[in-house]
Each structure stands twice: as C-alpha cells, then as structure tokens.
Design an enzyme around this catalytic site. Structure first.
Site, PDB file in Angstrom:
ATOM      1  N   LYS A 255      -0.564   3.024  -4.125  1.00 21.87           N
ATOM      2  CA  LYS A 255       0.362   3.789  -2.855  1.00 21.87           C
ATOM      3  C   LYS A 255       1.606   2.516  -2.566  1.00 21.87           C
ATOM      4  O   LYS A 255       0.671   1.050  -1.797  1.00 21.87           O
ATOM      5  CB  LYS A 255       0.610   4.840  -2.009  1.00 21.87           C
ATOM      6  CG  LYS A 255       0.830   4.873  -1.205  1.00 21.87           C
ATOM      7  CD  LYS A 255       0.419   6.128   0.291  1.00 21.87           C
ATOM      8  CE  LYS A 255       1.427   6.496   1.045  1.00 21.87           C
ATOM      9  NZ  LYS A 255       1.283   7.356   2.456  1.00 21.87           N
TER      10      LYS A 255
ATOM     11  N   SER B 139       3.128  12.068   3.045  1.00 23.72           N
ATOM     12  CA  SER B 139       3.810  10.648   1.863  1.00 23.72           C
ATOM     13  C   SER B 139       3.303  10.301   0.598  1.00 23.72           C
ATOM     14  O   SER B 139       4.368   9.801   0.488  1.00 23.72           O
ATOM     15  CB  SER B 139       4.305   9.278   3.106  1.00 23.72           C
ATOM     16  OG  SER B 139       3.089   9.421   3.889  1.00 23.72           O
TER      17      SER B 139
ATOM     18  N   SER C  33      -0.838  12.655   4.323  1.00 21.33           N
ATOM     19  CA  SER C  33      -0.067  12.827   3.454  1.00 21.33           C
ATOM     20  C   SER C  33      -0.862  12.098   1.996  1.00 21.33           C
ATOM     21  O   SER C  33      -0.090  11.997   1.253  1.00 21.33           O
ATOM     22  CB  SER C  33       0.167  10.919   4.130  1.00 21.33           C
ATOM     23  OG  SER C  33       1.407  10.874   4.281  1.00 21.33           O
TER      24      SER C  33
END
Lengths: 94, 486
Positions: B79, B154, B178
C-alpha cells in the site's frame, strides 16, 4: 449548526486556505457530522476513565547506542528549498 | 494453470522443488498486472525493474540452496502509505506526489530480508481516509468483480490487486476497517493484527492510536505466512509490543472443536443487506456444524462506534497532518510569508475528504469543544473495551459481518460523507479496542458480489483467528471463486 465564521476560524487554526465554495460546503457538512456525533452525549460516562490508547506500555526506552541515521543529503533530499544544509522558508520576521 | 493464480504457500513449494523460478513467476505476475491494470487501476507505481532484480537474487539464493523464508521470490504489492526506500510513496495525495522516502518501513525491511519481490505500490484513499478508494488524488480503483463498483477502502488497491491476481499477496493498513472492508468487498482474506503486533515505523501516520499494518491474501494460510514475516517487536516503534511471536502456521490445522463463538446481536441491524445477513448467519451455522459452540452475546455500545471513531481518528489526523507544511518534504506553494505559504500549500496539496477530516479534528480539539467531543469519545473508547472484555469472558472469538452492504457503485456515497462513514460500523469497534480481526469470504450476492465474514479475537489472539478461519475456509468453496476478468 456551524456557521461560515466557525469554519473560517477552524480553517485558520488548521492553516488551510478555503475557497468561498468550500466554506459553504464544509459549514453544511460539518454541521451534519457534528450533529450526528452529539448522540454520544446521551451515554452516561461520569465515572469512566478516558482511554487514549490500548497498550499498557509507559515510558518506552531504548539503549543509548550509536546507530546509522539519515545522512544530511538524505534528510534534505525531499525538501522544496534548501541552502547551506538548511531548509529554507519564506521570511518569518519583517 | 497460469503462475499468477497460485497462492504464496503453493508457489513456495514449487520454488523449493525447482519446478519454477522466481524470475518466471515475477514475469508472469507483471504480465498479468499489465493485462488487467487499465481496467482495475490498483497500482500507483509499478516497480518492474526492482522486481526483476529481486527475483534474480531470489533465484540465486534458491540455486545456493538458501531458503530464507516462505516469501522468498514471491511477488508482493505494498500500500502506498508504507515507505519504500528509493520508491515514490505518495499516500495517493498531491501533497506527496513526488516524495521518495530515504528509508524503508520496518515491514518493508523485513519483506526485503525475507527475499520477497516488490512489484509495486497500491492505490488508496488519500492518506488512508475513506472506505471506497475514490478519495485517491490520482485514480479510482475498480472492483474486479464488477468494474462499476468500488473495491472498498482504504486499502482498495491492495485488495483489488490480490483479487485480480495482479500480485500474489499484499500489505495494507487498517485504522477503522481499511484492510477488512476492501478484503470483504473483493473476496480476499484481510487480517488486521492486534495494536502493537506489527511495527508502524515507516507507515505514514493517520490516527496513531488506531493504525495497524496487515496482510491481504488469497487464503488464510497466506495470511499466516505474511503475518509471520512482519510481526514482532521493533525498537523504532515505541508502540510495538514486546510480545513473543508464535508460529502462526501451527494454528491452521487445529479445527474449531471446543471453541465458543460469540455472535453479537448488535451486529445484525435493521437496514443491513439481507443477503449479507443470510451469508454471515450461514457461516456461523457452518462453524457450529464443524464443532464450535455458538452463543448470543451483546456489545451494547456498538451504535456509538462511528461517532466515537470519527472524533478520535480525525482529532489524531488533524495533529498528524500538521507536518505537511511545505518545508521538509512534499508540495510547497510559494507565498510572500510563511503562514500564507502553509495555508496555500495545504489548500493545494490536500483533497476534499482530507480537508474535511482536518477541519473536524481541529474543531473537536479546539477550545470549548474538547470536553464535549474528544474527552467524551475517549471515555466511550473505554466502554468499547469493556464491552469486548465482557463478551470474551464467555467466548473465544466473535463472528460478525464485515460490512452491512456489499460493494457499492462508484460515486454512490461520495455526496454524503456520513453515509460513507457508516460503511465502517462493524469494523471500527475492533480498532477502538485494539483487537485483532480477520475478514474472509463467506458467500456471494445473487449479483455475484463477494460477502465477508469477520472474526474478532482478544488481544494477541491472531492464532485463534487463523485457526477458526482456516477451518471455515477448508469446509467452504468461496475463496476459490475467481472474478470473470479476462
């Protein structure tokens, strides 16, 4: 209710320049979200200690030993403006 | 079967037997990535050259008979709020569009030391603030199961990349759901470890008392392998816990006999999608059939989760994001004086959702409102912890839905921030209490959208999560279904 003046005050604290459109929009949206948050007022918490984080750790120390850290060049590499090994900012005092 | 279809543990076995090379595997994954990326938009940066170098190094190690870890030679995605030395780390923000970290996050350092191959940095909601990955300043990631729908957020880029086989496994971060929410919405496994289990050194801070890094994988076994590689104390993160790391794969074959599963009644609410409710209840019945005892429990403060979380997380975010001032790194917009430079830099660098959260956080911390909002929410946080402590007196693990709804359409919730926040209602309490939780596939809607089951354990109970999840997965077919991407 959150007024546009409230929004301006908070934006100044947060060092955010907002457009007139953003001020209008945030006044409405922040009002709605803060209104939703006010439901917490109905939960009795008089004797409840606040929790700031969930770990039982306090005063975490490490040994004071020499280690490799960032070099000057690495630390400055992402800066928008540097001079003589310093970060440069616009004039702060007249 | 194409190499990119396999799991970490399957590929590890084949690499060890010399049936395949890390170089061939990396080429296969990169070519898959390029074949689907124009439809999925999972990545912000693809590091093909680095991946090829790392794959060659892994092959050289295998040739010497040296196997450092089950991740050696395995292509992984990270990420883009986790720092990678020499590789741009943007947080999907204009503010950090050109930021190249001079150091690795501890988790990245560990993956490199394990011999893993880094194929790229994945998309996210800007600074991990969002539940759909639409808040990225650069591109909206699409759900591989339906390109008109969001992948959740997210960590939507990591989840979509795993679901679309554009990497073998990935790392994400979870502040209020997330990792688990996008895992559920894309039909992959997502594990949010206990607060303190994994070092956050080098994770760009959002809400420091809640953030945790964890894996997104194709199955439960892989989640155990990735957790193994990243878990453990790190002197560079004062909040990382000095707790020994067990051998997580040992938990996988234990079954659920003798375990008690708590089902919190507040997690089955009016307004939730009936297909989600049916799938989660069926999963509970399946676990009961496998030998677990099931019990009705109560987590009475659940309805206050979203309000509590968005006060605390935004307060911490407003403080953490004060560092973006145009001085040491990131964007700068020039102005005649320093305060105006801050104001213009932050106006240009942050997107709408980030500004909204900074405003909310600043408001609840400001004079006159601190007691009513921030302190009140911290007291609620104590009550959330007590709710869980009470429930875990009677059961070993909790079973709940991950999200009240399956993946929604792009744009559907953007106009109303509060509606977006409510997608996190079942994942947030876990972060408030610092607990570990896993999301795994437990069915599909009639339209073919994945549904996630959430399991929650007491602090440092990752083994229990993996034990129950592995037993459920072994008895069900859902993790094997693939999206119809060509």
């Amino acid at each position: 209710m959150i007024s546009e003046a409230d929004v301006e005050h908070v934006a100044n604290l947060a060092r955010l320049a907002l457009s007139a459109e953003e001020k209008r929009r945030f006044a409405a949206q922040l009002g709605a979200i803060l209104g939703y948050m006010q439901q917490l007022g109905s939960v009795p918490t008089a004797d409840v200690e606040p929790t700031s984080h969930v770990l039982d750790l306090v005063n975490v120390f490490r040994d004071d030993t020499v280690q490799r850290t960032l070099t000057l060049a690495e630390a400055l590499a992402n800066a928008p403006e540097t001079a003589h090994h310093y970060f440069v900012v616009p004039r702060v005092v007249e | 079967m194409e190499l990119w279809r396999y799991t970490v543990h399957e590929l590890h076995a084949r690499l060890c037997r010399g049936e395949i090379t890390a170089t061939a595997l990396t080429e296969a994954v990169l070519s898959r990535l390029h074949a689907v990326e124009d439809r999925i938009h999972a990545y912000l940066t693809v590091t093909a050259e680095l991946a090829q170098e790392q794959a060659a190094a892994a092959d050289a190690a295998f040739a010497r008979g040296e196997v450092r870890s089950p991740l050696q030679g395995i292509p992984l995605a990270i990420k883009d709020n986790i720092c990678t030395r020499g590789v741009r780390t943007t947080c999907a923000s204009r503010m950090l569009e050109h930021f190249v970290p001079p150091y690795d996050a501890t988790v990245v350092e560990r993956l490199r030391a394990a011999g893993a191959v880094l194929v790229g940095k994945t998309n996210l909601d800007e600074f991990a603030m969002g539940s759909s990955t639409e808040n990225s300043a650069f591109v909206a990631t699409r759900n591989p199961w339906d390109l008109e729908r969001v992948p959740g957020g997210s960590s939507g880029g990591s989840a979509a990349a795993v679901a679309a086989d554009a990497c073998i496994a990935a790392l994400g971060s979870d502040t209020g759901g997330s990792i688990r929410l996008p895992a559920a919405m894309t039909g992959v496994v997502g594990l949010k470890p206990t607060y303190g289990r994994v070092s956050r050194y080098g994770l760009v801070a959002f809400a420091s008392s809640l953030d945790q890094i964890g894996p997104l994988t194709k199955d439960v076994h892989d989640a155990a392998l990735l957790l193994q590689a990243i878990a453990g104390h790190d002197p560079r993160d004062a909040t990382s816990a000095p707790v020994p790391v067990p051998d997580y794969t040992q938990a996988l074959g234990r079954g659920v006999q003798g375990l008690t599963l708590g089902v919190p009644r507040e997690y089955f609410v009016a307004g939730m999608d009936p297909e989600v409710e049916a799938a989660v209840r069926a999963a509970v019945a399946q676990l009961e059939q496998l030998g677990a005892k099931c019990l009705d429990v109560s987590l009475p403060h659940t309805p206050y989760a979203v309000a509590t979380y968005y006060i605390l997380a935004n307060a911490e975010a407003s403080s953490n994001l004060a560092r973006y001032d145009g001085v040491r790194y990131g964007l700068r917009v020039e102005a005649p004086d320093v305060v105006e430079m801050y104001r213009r830099t932050r106006a240009a660098g942050f997107g709408a959702e980030v500004k909204r959260r900074i405003m909310l956080g600043t408001y609840v911390l400001s004079a006159g409102y601190y007691e009513a909002y921030y302190r009140k929410a911290q007291q609620l946080r104590t009550l959330f912890r007590r709710d869980f402590q009470e429930a875990f007196r009677r059961c070993d693990v909790l079973a709940t839905p991950v999200s009240p709804v399956p993946a929604f359409r792009l744009g559907e919730r953007l106009a109303d921030p509060l509606q977006m926040y409510l997608a996190d209602i079942f994942t947030i309490p876990v972060n408030l209490a610092g607990l570990p939780a896993i999301s795994l596939p437990c069915g599909f809607t009639a339209q073919g959208l994945p549904i996630g089951l959430q399991l929650i354990a007491p602090p440092f109970g990752e083994e229990t999560l993996l034990q129950v999840a592995a037993a459920y997965e072994a008895a069900t077919p859902f993790h094997r279904r693939q999206p119809a991407l060509a």
